[in-house]
Design a protein around this motif. Sequence first.
Motif, short mmCIF file in Angstrom:
data_model
loop_
_atom_site.label_atom_id
_atom_site.label_comp_id
_atom_site.label_asym_id
_atom_site.label_seq_id
_atom_site.Cartn_x
_atom_site.Cartn_y
_atom_site.Cartn_z
N GLY A 34 -0.69 34.03 -22.01
CA GLY A 34 -0.54 32.96 -21.04
C GLY A 34 0.37 33.33 -19.89
N TRP A 35 0.47 32.38 -18.96
CA TRP A 35 1.30 32.55 -17.77
C TRP A 35 2.20 31.33 -17.58
CZ3 TRP A 35 1.49 36.94 -14.84
CH2 TRP A 35 0.46 37.87 -15.02
N PHE A 36 3.42 31.63 -17.12
CA PHE A 36 4.39 30.62 -16.76
C PHE A 36 4.94 30.98 -15.38
CE2 PHE A 36 5.38 28.48 -20.87
CZ PHE A 36 4.62 29.27 -21.71
N ARG A 37 5.68 30.07 -14.78
CA ARG A 37 6.39 30.40 -13.54
C ARG A 37 7.70 29.62 -13.48
NH1 ARG A 37 2.39 27.47 -9.12
NH2 ARG A 37 2.98 25.30 -9.59
N GLN A 38 8.60 30.18 -12.69
CA GLN A 38 9.89 29.53 -12.50
C GLN A 38 10.27 29.62 -11.04
OE1 GLN A 38 13.12 30.99 -14.97
NE2 GLN A 38 14.20 29.05 -14.76
N ALA A 48 -0.98 28.41 -17.66
CA ALA A 48 -2.31 28.63 -18.23
C ALA A 48 -2.18 29.47 -19.49
CB ALA A 48 -3.21 29.33 -17.23
N ARG A 49 -3.14 29.32 -20.38
CA ARG A 49 -3.19 30.15 -21.57
C ARG A 49 -4.64 30.47 -21.89
NH1 ARG A 49 -1.71 25.16 -25.47
NH2 ARG A 49 -3.83 24.59 -26.11
N ILE A 50 -4.81 31.55 -22.63
CA ILE A 50 -6.14 31.95 -23.09
C ILE A 50 -6.01 32.40 -24.54
CG2 ILE A 50 -5.87 34.30 -22.14
CD1 ILE A 50 -8.93 34.18 -21.53
N SER A 51 -6.86 31.86 -25.38
CA SER A 51 -6.78 32.15 -26.80
C SER A 51 -7.37 33.53 -27.09
CB SER A 51 -7.54 31.09 -27.60
OG SER A 51 -8.94 31.24 -27.41
N GLY A 53 -9.92 34.02 -28.67
CA GLY A 53 -11.36 33.90 -28.51
C GLY A 53 -11.81 33.63 -27.09
N GLY A 54 -10.86 33.53 -26.15
CA GLY A 54 -11.22 33.36 -24.75
C GLY A 54 -11.24 31.92 -24.26
N ILE A 55 -10.77 30.99 -25.08
CA ILE A 55 -10.72 29.60 -24.65
C ILE A 55 -9.50 29.41 -23.76
CG2 ILE A 55 -10.48 27.21 -25.42
CD1 ILE A 55 -11.94 28.06 -27.97
N THR A 56 -9.70 28.76 -22.63
CA THR A 56 -8.63 28.61 -21.65
C THR A 56 -8.13 27.17 -21.57
OG1 THR A 56 -10.24 28.24 -19.88
CG2 THR A 56 -9.51 30.50 -20.25
N TYR A 57 -6.90 27.06 -21.09
CA TYR A 57 -6.28 25.73 -20.91
C TYR A 57 -5.30 25.85 -19.75
CZ TYR A 57 -3.59 21.52 -21.80
OH TYR A 57 -2.97 20.29 -21.68
N TYR A 58 -5.26 24.82 -18.88
CA TYR A 58 -4.44 24.87 -17.69
C TYR A 58 -3.56 23.63 -17.55
CZ TYR A 58 -7.83 28.43 -16.31
OH TYR A 58 -8.62 29.55 -16.28
N SER A 59 -2.43 23.83 -16.88
CA SER A 59 -1.63 22.68 -16.50
C SER A 59 -2.33 21.98 -15.35
CB SER A 59 -0.23 23.12 -16.09
OG SER A 59 -0.28 23.77 -14.83
N ASP A 60 -2.05 20.71 -15.19
CA ASP A 60 -2.68 19.94 -14.12
C ASP A 60 -2.32 20.49 -12.75
OD1 ASP A 60 -2.40 16.70 -15.78
OD2 ASP A 60 -3.92 18.28 -15.91
N SER A 61 -1.15 21.10 -12.64
CA SER A 61 -0.68 21.57 -11.33
C SER A 61 -1.52 22.72 -10.78
CB SER A 61 0.78 22.01 -11.44
OG SER A 61 0.92 23.11 -12.31
N VAL A 62 -2.23 23.44 -11.65
CA VAL A 62 -2.99 24.59 -11.17
C VAL A 62 -4.48 24.52 -11.52
CG1 VAL A 62 -0.96 26.06 -11.30
CG2 VAL A 62 -2.58 26.03 -13.21
N LYS A 63 -4.86 23.51 -12.25
CA LYS A 63 -6.27 23.38 -12.66
C LYS A 63 -7.16 23.32 -11.44
CE LYS A 63 -6.72 20.70 -16.12
NZ LYS A 63 -6.80 19.49 -16.96
N GLY A 64 -8.21 24.12 -11.44
CA GLY A 64 -9.13 24.16 -10.32
C GLY A 64 -8.76 25.18 -9.25
N VAL A 91 8.78 32.95 -9.50
CA VAL A 91 8.62 34.16 -10.30
C VAL A 91 7.63 33.83 -11.41
CG1 VAL A 91 9.73 35.86 -11.76
CG2 VAL A 91 10.95 34.93 -9.77
N TYR A 92 6.61 34.65 -11.53
CA TYR A 92 5.55 34.42 -12.51
C TYR A 92 5.72 35.35 -13.70
CZ TYR A 92 3.08 31.36 -9.32
OH TYR A 92 2.73 30.29 -8.52
N TYR A 93 5.59 34.78 -14.89
CA TYR A 93 5.79 35.51 -16.13
C TYR A 93 4.54 35.44 -17.01
CZ TYR A 93 10.77 35.00 -15.02
OH TYR A 93 12.00 35.02 -14.41
N CYS A 94 4.20 36.56 -17.62
CA CYS A 94 3.19 36.51 -18.66
C CYS A 94 3.89 36.46 -20.02
CB CYS A 94 2.24 37.69 -18.59
SG CYS A 94 3.01 39.32 -18.62
N ALA A 95 3.20 35.90 -20.99
CA ALA A 95 3.78 35.71 -22.30
C ALA A 95 2.69 35.85 -23.36
CB ALA A 95 4.43 34.34 -22.40
#
Length: 119
Positions: A34-38, A48-51, A53-64, A91-95
């Motif tokens: 997934g990704w975070f930012r500060q 955002a995150r990706i499982s 198996g490839g299933i994705t999920y987004y925060s409302d702030s970046v969806k679309g 600053v963007y972080y992967c996790a």
Amino acid sequence: VQLQASGGGLVQAGGSLRLSCATSGRTSSSLALGWFRQAPGKERDFLARISRGGITYYSDSVKGRFAISRDNAKNTVYLQMNSLKPEDTAVYYCAADVGVIMTREPSYWGKGTQVTVSS
């Protein structure tokens, strides 16, 4: 697990950037990513995150506008960012977590990459 983010930079509002995060130390296919930012003076926010198996999920702030994807053959997770706004400056972080879905407090973090969006 080690994570190395790259691809940040300076972009004008309305522009696009693609961040990459290379994973090592464990097979990428075993990781939930997934990704975070500060932003300055603010808490770190989930984006955002990706499982596994490839299933994705987004925060409302970046969806679309943002899209997360992964290439297990390259041990890399991506964040495509479109229609960037000055408020996306951070600053963007992967996790990562070892598991099917990344938790709210991932176990592994990469060093951040700076994204600056000018108006």
